[in-house]
Write a protein that holds these residues in place. Sequence first.
Motif, PDB file in Angstrom:
ATOM      1  N   MET A 165      14.437 -10.999 -19.321  1.00 36.10           N
ATOM      2  CA  MET A 165      13.290 -10.200 -18.879  1.00 36.10           C
ATOM      3  C   MET A 165      12.884 -10.613 -17.467  1.00 36.10           C
ATOM      4  O   MET A 165      12.534 -11.765 -17.243  1.00 36.10           O
ATOM      5  CB  MET A 165      12.098 -10.376 -19.815  1.00 36.10           C
ATOM      6  N   PRO A 166      12.926  -9.671 -16.535  1.00 39.91           N
ATOM      7  CA  PRO A 166      12.523 -10.013 -15.163  1.00 39.91           C
ATOM      8  C   PRO A 166      11.000 -10.064 -15.036  1.00 39.91           C
ATOM      9  O   PRO A 166      10.280  -9.543 -15.883  1.00 39.91           O
ATOM     10  CB  PRO A 166      13.078  -8.849 -14.336  1.00 39.91           C
ATOM     11  N   GLY A 167      10.532 -10.700 -13.982  1.00 39.77           N
ATOM     12  CA  GLY A 167       9.108 -10.678 -13.658  1.00 39.77           C
ATOM     13  C   GLY A 167       8.777  -9.357 -12.994  1.00 39.77           C
ATOM     14  O   GLY A 167       9.516  -8.871 -12.143  1.00 39.77           O
ATOM     15  N   TRP A 168       7.666  -8.748 -13.367  1.00 38.80           N
ATOM     16  CA  TRP A 168       7.325  -7.416 -12.880  1.00 38.80           C
ATOM     17  C   TRP A 168       6.195  -7.391 -11.864  1.00 38.80           C
ATOM     18  O   TRP A 168       5.883  -6.341 -11.319  1.00 38.80           O
ATOM     19  CB  TRP A 168       6.962  -6.518 -14.066  1.00 38.80           C
ATOM     20  N   LYS A 169       5.561  -8.520 -11.594  1.00 36.55           N
ATOM     21  CA  LYS A 169       4.387  -8.515 -10.720  1.00 36.55           C
ATOM     22  C   LYS A 169       4.700  -7.981  -9.323  1.00 36.55           C
ATOM     23  O   LYS A 169       3.958  -7.168  -8.779  1.00 36.55           O
ATOM     24  CB  LYS A 169       3.781  -9.914 -10.619  1.00 36.55           C
ATOM     25  N   THR A 170       5.808  -8.426  -8.738  1.00 39.03           N
ATOM     26  CA  THR A 170       6.138  -7.979  -7.381  1.00 39.03           C
ATOM     27  C   THR A 170       6.551  -6.516  -7.364  1.00 39.03           C
ATOM     28  O   THR A 170       6.394  -5.850  -6.342  1.00 39.03           O
ATOM     29  CB  THR A 170       7.260  -8.830  -6.768  1.00 39.03           C
ATOM     30  N   ILE A 171       7.041  -6.013  -8.461  1.00 33.86           N
ATOM     31  CA  ILE A 171       7.488  -4.613  -8.521  1.00 33.86           C
ATOM     32  C   ILE A 171       6.329  -3.678  -8.858  1.00 33.86           C
ATOM     33  O   ILE A 171       6.168  -2.633  -8.232  1.00 33.86           O
ATOM     34  CB  ILE A 171       8.623  -4.463  -9.559  1.00 33.86           C
ATOM     35  N   LEU A 172       5.523  -4.064  -9.822  1.00 28.61           N
ATOM     36  CA  LEU A 172       4.450  -3.182 -10.293  1.00 28.61           C
ATOM     37  C   LEU A 172       3.105  -3.428  -9.610  1.00 28.61           C
ATOM     38  O   LEU A 172       2.320  -2.505  -9.458  1.00 28.61           O
ATOM     39  CB  LEU A 172       4.270  -3.345 -11.808  1.00 28.61           C
ATOM     40  N   GLY A 173       2.816  -4.648  -9.262  1.00 31.53           N
ATOM     41  CA  GLY A 173       1.505  -4.961  -8.698  1.00 31.53           C
ATOM     42  C   GLY A 173       0.519  -5.312  -9.802  1.00 31.53           C
ATOM     43  O   GLY A 173       0.743  -5.061 -10.984  1.00 31.53           O
ATOM     44  N   ASP A 174      -0.583  -5.913  -9.409  1.00 33.05           N
ATOM     45  CA  ASP A 174      -1.573  -6.419 -10.367  1.00 33.05           C
ATOM     46  C   ASP A 174      -2.176  -5.329 -11.255  1.00 33.05           C
ATOM     47  O   ASP A 174      -2.325  -5.511 -12.460  1.00 33.05           O
ATOM     48  CB  ASP A 174      -2.719  -7.128  -9.626  1.00 33.05           C
ATOM     49  N   LYS A 175      -2.528  -4.209 -10.656  1.00 37.02           N
ATOM     50  CA  LYS A 175      -3.215  -3.162 -11.424  1.00 37.02           C
ATOM     51  C   LYS A 175      -2.323  -2.613 -12.539  1.00 37.02           C
ATOM     52  O   LYS A 175      -2.764  -2.447 -13.669  1.00 37.02           O
ATOM     53  CB  LYS A 175      -3.667  -2.042 -10.493  1.00 37.02           C
ATOM     54  N   LYS A 176      -1.049  -2.357 -12.230  1.00 38.66           N
ATOM     55  CA  LYS A 176      -0.149  -1.817 -13.255  1.00 38.66           C
ATOM     56  C   LYS A 176       0.176  -2.848 -14.324  1.00 38.66           C
ATOM     57  O   LYS A 176       0.357  -2.493 -15.482  1.00 38.66           O
ATOM     58  CB  LYS A 176       1.124  -1.276 -12.606  1.00 38.66           C
ATOM     59  N   VAL A 177       0.252  -4.117 -13.939  1.00 41.88           N
ATOM     60  CA  VAL A 177       0.494  -5.164 -14.936  1.00 41.88           C
ATOM     61  C   VAL A 177      -0.682  -5.225 -15.908  1.00 41.88           C
ATOM     62  O   VAL A 177      -0.496  -5.283 -17.128  1.00 41.88           O
ATOM     63  CB  VAL A 177       0.738  -6.533 -14.260  1.00 41.88           C
ATOM     64  N   ALA A 213       0.831  -1.210   0.000  1.00 43.68           N
ATOM     65  CA  ALA A 213       0.000   0.000   0.000  1.00 43.68           C
ATOM     66  C   ALA A 213       0.865   1.259   0.000  1.00 43.68           C
ATOM     67  O   ALA A 213       0.539   2.252  -0.641  1.00 43.68           O
ATOM     68  CB  ALA A 213      -0.935  -0.004   1.198  1.00 43.68           C
ATOM     69  N   SER A 214       1.997   1.205   0.700  1.00 44.69           N
ATOM     70  CA  SER A 214       2.847   2.391   0.788  1.00 44.69           C
ATOM     71  C   SER A 214       3.536   2.715  -0.534  1.00 44.69           C
ATOM     72  O   SER A 214       3.873   3.859  -0.791  1.00 44.69           O
ATOM     73  CB  SER A 214       3.895   2.233   1.895  1.00 44.69           C
ATOM     74  N   VAL A 215       3.752   1.709  -1.373  1.00 50.08           N
ATOM     75  CA  VAL A 215       4.372   1.965  -2.668  1.00 50.08           C
ATOM     76  C   VAL A 215       3.350   2.023  -3.791  1.00 50.08           C
ATOM     77  O   VAL A 215       3.693   1.953  -4.961  1.00 50.08           O
ATOM     78  CB  VAL A 215       5.479   0.923  -2.987  1.00 50.08           C
ATOM     79  N   GLY A 216       2.068   2.120  -3.423  1.00 48.95           N
ATOM     80  CA  GLY A 216       1.015   2.328  -4.407  1.00 48.95           C
ATOM     81  C   GLY A 216       0.554   1.070  -5.104  1.00 48.95           C
ATOM     82  O   GLY A 216      -0.002   1.140  -6.189  1.00 48.95           O
ATOM     83  N   GLN A 217       0.814  -0.068  -4.503  1.00 45.77           N
ATOM     84  CA  GLN A 217       0.358  -1.323  -5.079  1.00 45.77           C
ATOM     85  C   GLN A 217      -0.567  -1.987  -4.087  1.00 45.77           C
ATOM     86  O   GLN A 217      -0.456  -1.790  -2.903  1.00 45.77           O
ATOM     87  CB  GLN A 217       1.536  -2.258  -5.337  1.00 45.77           C
ATOM     88  N   ASN A 218      -1.468  -2.786  -4.591  1.00 52.19           N
ATOM     89  CA  ASN A 218      -2.302  -3.560  -3.691  1.00 52.19           C
ATOM     90  C   ASN A 218      -2.540  -4.920  -4.303  1.00 52.19           C
ATOM     91  O   ASN A 218      -2.288  -5.151  -5.464  1.00 52.19           O
ATOM     92  CB  ASN A 218      -3.617  -2.845  -3.379  1.00 52.19           C
ATOM     93  N   ASN A 219      -3.023  -5.844  -3.495  1.00 48.19           N
ATOM     94  CA  ASN A 219      -3.204  -7.216  -3.950  1.00 48.19           C
ATOM     95  C   ASN A 219      -4.567  -7.471  -4.572  1.00 48.19           C
ATOM     96  O   ASN A 219      -4.856  -8.566  -4.989  1.00 48.19           O
ATOM     97  CB  ASN A 219      -3.007  -8.192  -2.782  1.00 48.19           C
ATOM     98  N   THR A 220      -5.418  -6.475  -4.629  1.00 50.66           N
ATOM     99  CA  THR A 220      -6.733  -6.684  -5.234  1.00 50.66           C
ATOM    100  C   THR A 220      -6.619  -6.546  -6.737  1.00 50.66           C
ATOM    101  O   THR A 220      -5.707  -5.933  -7.266  1.00 50.66           O
ATOM    102  CB  THR A 220      -7.750  -5.647  -4.710  1.00 50.66           C
ATOM    103  N   ASN A 221      -7.566  -7.108  -7.432  1.00 47.93           N
ATOM    104  CA  ASN A 221      -7.580  -6.978  -8.886  1.00 47.93           C
ATOM    105  C   ASN A 221      -7.818  -5.535  -9.274  1.00 47.93           C
ATOM    106  O   ASN A 221      -8.357  -4.745  -8.530  1.00 47.93           O
ATOM    107  CB  ASN A 221      -8.685  -7.853  -9.499  1.00 47.93           C
TER     108      ASN A 221
END
Length: 191
Positions: free
Chosen positions: A150-162, A68-76
Amino acid sequence: MTNDNNKNENEKNNKLLDHDFDGIKEYDNPTPIWFQILFYGTIIFSAIYLFYYHIYKNGHPLKDEYLASVGQNNTNANNGSGDFNYAQNITNKEMIELGKQAYATNCASCHGLKGEGGVGPNLTDNYWIVDNTYSAVEKVIDIGVPEKGMPGWKTILGDKKVKALVIYIASIQGTNPPNPKKPEGKEGKLH
């Protein structure tokens, strides 16, 4: 003289312990009250913390707080209601803009500023190394392609940005930027 009397009285009131080591003797003084309060207070706090955060899970887990502090969340990206529908969001200007920002920051160095390709493949043509479905592209962005760098981006960007990145990639399909990389993979429109 008064100080000497006080010292003698203190020595009489304090009880010496029986053990002796190298001529050093030890008094049996009680632990100060402030220290006891601090000690037992930390035990009570840790018990409350344990129950609140780990047993009842009412507290915010640290991972969720960090995301949440880095602007990502686990919700779709569609506010947690089932699977994300790309067809409904393909023209969503807010998602396209979010994807464009994420692309410029994280993807442009390998895929080109306009998606024309570079180290990575061209994202504007109708040729795909992976399946030409939204879910396949999302999976590649999520886990990456380590053997190709190519690295995986999910942990860095979060679901919404992906998901926004997938929508942005769909929005740049067929734009024909200058100096595109040669087509790679199977032909097919992203769907």
